[in-house]
Design a protein around this motif. Structure first.
Motif, PDB file in Angstrom:
ATOM      1  N   MET A   4       0.342  -1.554  -3.389  1.00  0.00           N
ATOM      2  CA  MET A   4       0.215  -2.803  -4.133  1.00  0.00           C
ATOM      3  C   MET A   4      -0.613  -2.600  -5.394  1.00  0.00           C
ATOM      4  O   MET A   4      -0.310  -3.175  -6.443  1.00  0.00           O
ATOM      5  CB  MET A   4      -0.351  -3.898  -3.251  1.00  0.00           C
ATOM      6  N   HIS A  43       1.632 -13.061  -1.972  1.00  0.00           N
ATOM      7  CA  HIS A  43       0.988 -12.216  -0.961  1.00  0.00           C
ATOM      8  C   HIS A  43      -0.511 -12.481  -0.916  1.00  0.00           C
ATOM      9  O   HIS A  43      -1.102 -12.657   0.152  1.00  0.00           O
ATOM     10  CB  HIS A  43       1.253 -10.735  -1.232  1.00  0.00           C
ATOM     11  N   THR A  92      -0.145   0.327   2.286  1.00  0.00           N
ATOM     12  CA  THR A  92       0.288  -0.872   1.582  1.00  0.00           C
ATOM     13  C   THR A  92      -0.669  -1.269   0.465  1.00  0.00           C
ATOM     14  O   THR A  92      -0.233  -1.579  -0.642  1.00  0.00           O
ATOM     15  CB  THR A  92       0.484  -2.043   2.563  1.00  0.00           C
ATOM     16  N   TYR A  95       6.246   2.786  10.133  1.00  0.00           N
ATOM     17  CA  TYR A  95       5.655   1.489   9.818  1.00  0.00           C
ATOM     18  C   TYR A  95       4.132   1.515   9.858  1.00  0.00           C
ATOM     19  O   TYR A  95       3.475   0.835   9.065  1.00  0.00           O
ATOM     20  CB  TYR A  95       6.222   0.397  10.721  1.00  0.00           C
ATOM     21  N   LEU A 127       3.232   3.072   6.589  1.00  0.00           N
ATOM     22  CA  LEU A 127       3.497   2.115   5.516  1.00  0.00           C
ATOM     23  C   LEU A 127       2.394   1.066   5.464  1.00  0.00           C
ATOM     24  O   LEU A 127       1.876   0.746   4.384  1.00  0.00           O
ATOM     25  CB  LEU A 127       4.859   1.454   5.722  1.00  0.00           C
ATOM     26  N   ASP A 128       1.996   0.552   6.629  1.00  0.00           N
ATOM     27  CA  ASP A 128       0.896  -0.407   6.676  1.00  0.00           C
ATOM     28  C   ASP A 128      -0.399   0.203   6.132  1.00  0.00           C
ATOM     29  O   ASP A 128      -1.142  -0.440   5.399  1.00  0.00           O
ATOM     30  CB  ASP A 128       0.658  -0.896   8.110  1.00  0.00           C
TER      31      ASP A 128
END
Length: 151
Positions: A91, A115, A87, A80, A83-84
């Motif tokens: 995107m 978002h 991100t 995570y 992933l953060d």
């Protein structure tokens, strides 16, 4: 090593049960880690062979535990965090892809717009220490942020 091999066979039996005992499997996998490590380092078997010999590694909890045993790090936390970290790049890629496709791009554009609105208006109160919070959604056909109120 013979006793570790017997435990490996016990692990196989336990995993094959309809209701396996996860704490028992965890203890046996912890005990037999030395054997697994030796097999991997010495023989360098394909993953398929490792999973066949150690079927407990099909269990999510054992994948996490094995990662912890090898790296002394928590796999979900690392995943995570990474992933953060990626991100924004992801995107950007999604936005580029959305601009080149049809119907999917509309749905993706809507998601990204939501978002962006949440990121732009991130002035929600800090409820990090609140034991419980109420979610209030204000909807009168205008886009407004979601607010959390600590109890």
């Amino acid at each position: 090593m013979a006793s570790l091999e017997r435990q490996r066979l016990e692990i196989i039996k336990e995993v094959q049960k309809t209701e396996e005992t996860l704490p028992l499997i965890d203890r046996m996998m912890q005990t037999t880690f030395v054997l697994r490590r030796q097999e991997v380092v010495t023989n360098r078997p394909p993953v398929r062979d490792i999973l066949e010999r150690w079927p407990a590694l099909h269990l999510e909890s054992q994948v996490y535990a094995e990662f912890q045993r090898i790296t002394n790090q928590n796999l979900p936390n690392i995943f995570y965090e990474e992933l953060d970290r990626h991100t924004l790049c992801l995107m950007t890629l999604y936005r580029q892809r959305a601009s080149k496709t049809g119907k999917t791009s509309d749905a993706l554009a809507d998601i990204l717009m939501i978002h962006d609105l949440q990121v732009e208006d991130s002035d929600e109160p800090d409820v990090g220490d609140a034991p419980v919070a109420i979610l209030i959604v204000i909807s009168d056909d205008t886009e407004k942020p979601i607010h959390f109120k600590p109890i």
